[in-house]
Design an enzyme around this catalytic site. Sequence first.
Site, PDB file in Angstrom:
ATOM      1  N   GLU A  48      -0.667   0.641  -5.629  1.00  0.00           N
ATOM      2  CA  GLU A  48      -0.548   1.980  -6.206  1.00  0.00           C
ATOM      3  C   GLU A  48       0.717   2.133  -7.055  1.00  0.00           C
ATOM      4  O   GLU A  48       0.730   2.932  -7.996  1.00  0.00           O
ATOM      5  CB  GLU A  48      -0.548   3.053  -5.111  1.00  0.00           C
ATOM      6  N   ASP A  79      -4.126  21.954   7.483  1.00  0.00           N
ATOM      7  CA  ASP A  79      -4.355  20.992   6.393  1.00  0.00           C
ATOM      8  C   ASP A  79      -5.096  21.669   5.246  1.00  0.00           C
ATOM      9  O   ASP A  79      -5.166  22.893   5.172  1.00  0.00           O
ATOM     10  CB  ASP A  79      -5.069  19.744   6.926  1.00  0.00           C
ATOM     11  N   ASN A 110       0.860  -1.184   0.000  1.00  0.00           N
ATOM     12  CA  ASN A 110       0.000   0.000   0.000  1.00  0.00           C
ATOM     13  C   ASN A 110       0.894   1.230   0.000  1.00  0.00           C
ATOM     14  O   ASN A 110       1.943   1.239   0.637  1.00  0.00           O
ATOM     15  CB  ASN A 110      -0.906   0.009   1.238  1.00  0.00           C
TER      16      ASN A 110
HETATM   17  C1  LIG Z   1      -0.142  16.010   0.020  1.00  0.00           C
HETATM   18  C2  LIG Z   1      -0.956  14.952   0.690  1.00  0.00           C
HETATM   19  C3  LIG Z   1      -0.881  14.795   2.065  1.00  0.00           C
HETATM   20  C4  LIG Z   1      -1.605  13.788   2.704  1.00  0.00           C
HETATM   21  N1  LIG Z   1      -1.448  13.606   4.046  1.00  0.00           N
HETATM   22  C5  LIG Z   1      -2.050  12.535   4.650  1.00  0.00           C
HETATM   23  C6  LIG Z   1      -1.795  12.244   6.032  1.00  0.00           C
HETATM   24  O1  LIG Z   1      -1.072  12.960   6.717  1.00  0.00           O
HETATM   25  N2  LIG Z   1      -2.386  11.144   6.556  1.00  0.00           N
HETATM   26  C7  LIG Z   1      -3.201  10.321   5.835  1.00  0.00           C
HETATM   27  O2  LIG Z   1      -3.668   9.313   6.374  1.00  0.00           O
HETATM   28  N3  LIG Z   1      -3.482  10.601   4.550  1.00  0.00           N
HETATM   29  C8  LIG Z   1      -2.910  11.668   3.939  1.00  0.00           C
HETATM   30  N4  LIG Z   1      -3.152  11.939   2.619  1.00  0.00           N
HETATM   31  C9  LIG Z   1      -4.153  11.149   1.911  1.00  0.00           C
HETATM   32  C10 LIG Z   1      -3.658   9.785   1.535  1.00  0.00           C
HETATM   33  O3  LIG Z   1      -2.446   9.758   0.841  1.00  0.00           O
HETATM   34  C11 LIG Z   1      -4.700   9.191   0.639  1.00  0.00           C
HETATM   35  O4  LIG Z   1      -5.907   9.179   1.294  1.00  0.00           O
HETATM   36  C12 LIG Z   1      -4.353   7.828   0.183  1.00  0.00           C
HETATM   37  O5  LIG Z   1      -4.884   7.713  -1.067  1.00  0.00           O
HETATM   38  C13 LIG Z   1      -4.927   6.735   1.052  1.00  0.00           C
HETATM   39  O6  LIG Z   1      -4.769   5.549   0.327  1.00  0.00           O
HETATM   40  P1  LIG Z   1      -5.341   4.169   0.861  1.00  0.00           P
HETATM   41  O7  LIG Z   1      -6.823   4.383   1.045  1.00  0.00           O
HETATM   42  O8  LIG Z   1      -4.979   3.217  -0.234  1.00  0.00           O
HETATM   43  O9  LIG Z   1      -4.627   3.872   2.125  1.00  0.00           O
HETATM   44  C14 LIG Z   1      -2.459  12.952   1.954  1.00  0.00           C
HETATM   45  C15 LIG Z   1      -2.541  13.120   0.569  1.00  0.00           C
HETATM   46  C16 LIG Z   1      -1.798  14.112  -0.055  1.00  0.00           C
HETATM   47  C17 LIG Z   1      -1.888  14.242  -1.545  1.00  0.00           C
END
Ligand SMILES: Cc1cc2nc3c(=O)[nH]c(=O)nc-3n(C[C@H](O)[C@H](O)[C@H](O)COP(=O)(O)O)c2cc1C
Length: 445
Positions: free
Chosen positions: A200, A246, A139
């Site tokens: 991904e 955020d 992941n």
């Molecule tokens: C710049 C940026 C910062 C992010 N920061 C966080 C974070 O601090 N914690 C988090 O859980 N997701 C964060 N996200 C969102 C996750 O990367 C996103 O939800 C991810 O697609 C989750 O994938 P999953 O559902 O496959 O685990 C961020 C996304 C971006 C683009």
Amino acid sequence: MDLRMFVDRLQSMGKLQVIEREVDPYLEMARVIHTLGERPVLFLCVRGSSFPVIAGLCSTREQIALGLEIEAGKLLPTLAGALRQPVEPQCVDTAPCQEVVEPDVDLMQLPVNTHFVEDGGPYVTTGVVVMGDPDLGRNVSYHRLQRLDRRHFAVRIVEGRGMHTAWSKTGEDLPVAVCIGNSMPVLLAGAMSPAPGVDELSIANALGATPVVKCVTSNLEVPAHCEIVLEGRLTHELVEEGPFVDLTETRDIVRLQPVLEVDCITHRSDAIYQTLLPGGCEHKLLMGLPREPSIFEAVNEVCRCLNVSLTAGGGHWLHAVVQISKQDAVDGSRAIGAAFKGHSSLKHVVVVDESVDLFDPQAVEWAIATRFQADSDLNVLHNQPSSSLDPSATQVPGKKARTAKMGLDATVKWDSGDKQAQLGSYEKVQYESVELGDYLPGPQD
Ligand SMILES: Cc1cc2nc3c(=O)[nH]c(=O)nc-3n(C[C@H](O)[C@H](O)[C@H](O)COP(=O)(O)O)c2cc1C
């Protein structure tokens, strides 16, 4: 095209600002990036660090498209195609991201930015974290990292997402690798949330060649062409994380979050550190744009979806406009339900017809004004799982936040009568233009 090739491309097109004077990562750098309107900027001399810093690579849809070497209009179908057909990346033996291996970890050497005086500390904002779920496999997701000391970060892991699920079911430390300075395919794929078990990095590889290499201290594989990798373990020790601004440009609350212990740093010999402004347009676009194909696919399952836009006012995250080709009287309402399934953090959605420009807020408002009746075309959902980033949501410690949701069906309506005649009353008239030279005095008159 990896990050440095993209930086070179921007420079050759005259789109890169290069700053040679020394800039402090404590507050000053964020202020410079913001004052430049988040256009691409390379800081060559950073106080307290030997790494140059790049920012502003993803601040417009056009630049993101450039990083993928496609036209901006092709973004949604390209991302949707890669989501549908991931391609497993090739694993290589040697990689640029491992030119330098530093087992003696010192995170203080990294140019980690503090953005506001009130922040919980300096934060890594572009860290794309690779980990292996014991049941679902690899992941990849972004996590903001609050630097605590020479070897530790506090990591924000949103409840219910891939990292949180994997970490919750392992009693031991979870090996992770934080990749900084990534190619556009990795930057976009890392922000996607495909079905559990879909990799991904294979989505990234479908967007553009993304070979991977095995980490030095674990079996995880990371993009071979990224700039810096922090190899370590997500422990079960909890510390206070935050405050942090955020994407809603408001301060996220302080929570107890896990500590990441870094075991080894690998990087290119002349590595570039990448940063972005929390709450800035780059942050919002990187969060939202990769979710548009998920909404598109979900809506397409219930009716004909033409396009999706997560809008800037909703932080490219909470608000969407969905454009459909309406075939059936209830397609608008169906599209609303599907859009919420396609992106679980979505709070408000407006559904419009093909005649309405979904990228023009005034056109969308016109559709609401002329095609929507609140007592019949409004869908309200109560007490739904929501984004933790919405300060008006109900926060539940350790669980997903809760919110009400609203969908507006702003498509044309028809009943059992003469459909064509009814549709005609919704059409916007167009004036014909004239040749102004026939009416205005010329330069000699
Ligand atoms: C710049 C940026 C910062 C992010 N920061 C966080 C974070 O601090 N914690 C988090 O859980 N997701 C964060 N996200 C969102 C996750 O990367 C996103 O939800 C991810 O697609 C989750 O994938 P999953 O559902 O496959 O685990 C961020 C996304 C971006 C683009």
